[in-house]
Each structure stands twice: as C-alpha cells, then as structure tokens.
Design a protein around this motif. Structure first.
Motif, PDB file in Angstrom:
ATOM      1  N   GLY A   1      -6.513  54.178  -8.207  1.00 54.41           N
ATOM      2  CA  GLY A   1      -7.411  53.052  -7.999  1.00 54.41           C
ATOM      3  C   GLY A   1      -8.828  53.294  -8.456  1.00 54.41           C
ATOM      4  N   SER A   2      -9.555  52.215  -8.746  1.00 52.34           N
ATOM      5  CA  SER A   2     -10.927  52.318  -9.230  1.00 52.34           C
ATOM      6  C   SER A   2     -11.868  52.861  -8.165  1.00 52.34           C
TER       7      SER A   2
ATOM      8  N   MET B   1     -10.991  52.072 -16.600  1.00 50.86           N
ATOM      9  CA  MET B   1     -12.416  52.342 -16.539  1.00 50.86           C
ATOM     10  C   MET B   1     -12.662  53.834 -16.475  1.00 50.86           C
TER      11      MET B   1
ATOM     12  N   THR C   1     -15.446  56.721 -15.236  1.00 46.58           N
ATOM     13  CA  THR C   1     -16.578  56.829 -14.333  1.00 46.58           C
ATOM     14  C   THR C   1     -17.149  58.221 -14.394  1.00 46.58           C
TER      15      THR C   1
ATOM     16  N   ALA D   1      -9.038  55.285 -13.863  1.00 48.40           N
ATOM     17  CA  ALA D   1      -8.145  54.645 -12.895  1.00 48.40           C
ATOM     18  C   ALA D   1      -6.949  54.063 -13.625  1.00 48.40           C
ATOM     19  N   THR D   2      -5.756  54.530 -13.284  1.00 49.04           N
ATOM     20  CA  THR D   2      -4.562  54.032 -13.958  1.00 49.04           C
ATOM     21  C   THR D   2      -4.273  52.574 -13.610  1.00 49.04           C
ATOM     22  N   SER D   3      -4.795  52.101 -12.482  1.00 47.88           N
ATOM     23  CA  SER D   3      -4.605  50.698 -12.114  1.00 47.88           C
ATOM     24  C   SER D   3      -5.401  49.775 -13.022  1.00 47.88           C
ATOM     25  N   GLU D   4      -6.446  50.315 -13.647  1.00 52.13           N
ATOM     26  CA  GLU D   4      -7.302  49.521 -14.526  1.00 52.13           C
ATOM     27  C   GLU D   4      -6.850  49.599 -15.990  1.00 52.13           C
ATOM     28  N   ASP D   5      -6.174  50.674 -16.343  1.00 49.32           N
ATOM     29  CA  ASP D   5      -5.784  50.887 -17.742  1.00 49.32           C
ATOM     30  C   ASP D   5      -4.472  51.657 -17.761  1.00 49.32           C
TER      31      ASP D   5
END
Length: 289
Positions: free
Chosen positions: A49-50, A1, A3, A66-70
């Motif tokens: 994290g997001s 994501m 932001t 966020a690397t956790s999302e993508d």
C-alpha cells in the motif's frame, strides 16, 4: 508511486539492492543492512500500500514503491539490482519470482527468505541460470542478534554467497549450509526464539504458583532468560559449561535440573524440535503440490 529523495533509477556506485515485499522479516533485514552503513539511495523496496510505502521511505530513506499503485512496481525495483531479497509469504513467492523474472539483470542474486520453499521451486520460476540463495533467518534479526543460514542454488557462486553473507552479517550470525540442512536449521534457530519465550513463560507461571506477584514473576523470568542469552552470546560460550558453573552439587539448581530430567524436559525439547523439522518438510510437499 515512488517515495524518497531518490527515484529507483537514480544512478549510484556500488551494489544496488531490491526488497520485494518489505514486511517484518525483509524489513528487519533491510534495517540491519542500513545499520551496517549501506547507502539507502542504493536500495529500492516494495510494499503493498501507498501508506506503508510513505512510512517505510520516511523511516529508512530508501526509494519505496507501492504495488497497489503500480502493477509493475516489483519489476521496476529489480531492474538495476545486484541482489534481490524476496520476502513475500511462501504461498506467493513463486508468483513473485515469475513477476520479476523478465526484469531481472542476469547478474542478480535472488535471495528468498520464505520458509519451506525449495531452491528448485524458486529456480523454476526464474530465468535459467539465475543465482538463487535460500535464507533461513529468525526474529532476533530485528535487534541485531539473529541467526541466518544460507544455502546456494545450482547457479550460485561462492562470491554470490559471500556477498549475501556480508550484507546480513550486521544483523547477527550467518552460516552457509547445504539445503538439506535447512529444515533442521529452521527447527533449531528459526523456531528457536519461541522455545526461549516458552521457557520464560513457564518460569513465570511457576513463580506465581510459588506465591510471587504476576508482574514480578514475569520480570524475573524475562530478565533471567535475557541475561543468560547475553552470556551465551560471548565468544566460545559453551552451554554445558555455563550450566555446570551454576549447578552446585546437592544444591537448589541441581534439584531443579533433576526435576526437569524426571519430567522428560530434555526429551520433550528434542521431540518438539523434530516435530518442527517434520512440519517444515510437510509444508514443502504441500507447496510443491
């Protein structure tokens, strides 16, 4: 994501920056650059994290991924960057460099703020000929009073070093050194803030032993060390001259300094700084396997 008011691929004029792993030190560098007037819409940062991404975007105005999302977030961040600050932990920096390598523009300068990871180790994880700058900052960067040493890699031009130095100069003093001096720099200025805090702790403890209330002793020591630091920050300040100016012959300050010398304080500081440098070299060998 992503932001922010701007997405990472929004065109803009001038330099574009990327921050890979925007933790304490990379975050301090980012805020220092923004304080110098750099356009936040020309910066993309990544965090794990997001929630952290939302907070960073709100706080700074930069596009945040966020690397956790993508899993491709880091590559997306660097795809149009002119200068990339890699701020992950030393054990992860080579993996991070290998991750972004396919997306790096040929012209991009990669700046590592990881301690103990050599330029050669970073260059080996990037495309051949990529410009690499190794930076050794310290924590007062967070208050605009930092010290940053820079060392250029085998493909790094003077213009590359000047560009990175200009970005960091708003956060403190910047000096270009050879890489073989980095461990010594780390021992003096990288770890150095802890030495000043250690001194303040020792002064406060001594004050308590002399009968001062704990809070008062701490406040006196803290304000004294901070005030002395401001005096040292004046142009051309000479520590020896400043010390001499407050040391009256036969007075209390002289008695204290003689006590320090008798206890081997100066030699102890030298030993500690040397130990820090040796430990940095040891960590480098451990990381190199």
């Amino acid at each position: 994501m992503a932001t922010s008011n701007e997405t990472p691929d929004t065109p803009s004029t001038g330099q574009r920056l990327a921050f890979i792993g925007t933790g304490n030190m990379n975050g301090a560098i980012l805020r220092g650059i923004l304080a110098g007037g750099f356009d936040p819409q020309s910066i993309t940062a990544t965090v794990r994290g997001s929630e952290k991404a939302e907070l960073l975007a709100t706080d700074t105005g930069v596009a945040t991924l966020a690397t956790s999302e993508d899993e491709k977030a880091n590559r997306q961040a660097v795809a149009a960057a002119d200068i990339v600050f890699v701020g992950v932990k030393p054990v992860g920096i080579q993996d991070a460099c290998r991750d972004i390598a396919p997306a790096l523009p040929e012209r991009a300068v990669v700046v590592s703020v990881a301690a103990a990871v050599t330029i050669a180790m970073i260059e080996a994880s990037l495309p051949e000929g990529q410009s690499v700058v190794r930076a050794m900052p310290n924590t007062p960067l967070t208050v605009g009073k930092g010290v940053v040493a820079l060392a250029g890699g085998s493909s790094t031009s003077e213009a590359d070093l000047e560009a990175v130095s200009a970005l960091l100069s708003g956060s403190g003093m910047v000096r270009v050194v050879s890489e073989d001096q980095i461990d010594a720099v780390s021992a003096v200025s990288g770890s150095g803030p802890a030495y000043a805090f250690y001194l303040a702790e020792a002064m406060a403890a001594a004050g308590e032993e002399l009968g001062l209330e704990t809070g008062l002793a701490r406040d006196l020591a803290r304000a004294t060390v901070a005030g002395a630091g401001v005096m040292l920050d004046e142009p051309h300040a000479d520590p020896s001259a400043l010390r001499t100016a407050v040391t009256s012959p036969g007075g209390t300050t002289q008695a204290a300094l003689e006590g320090f010398d008798a206890a081997g304080v100066r030699a102890g500081i030298g030993s500690g700084v040397k130990a820090a440098s040796e430990r940095a070299a040891q960590i480098t060998r451990e990381l190199a396997g």
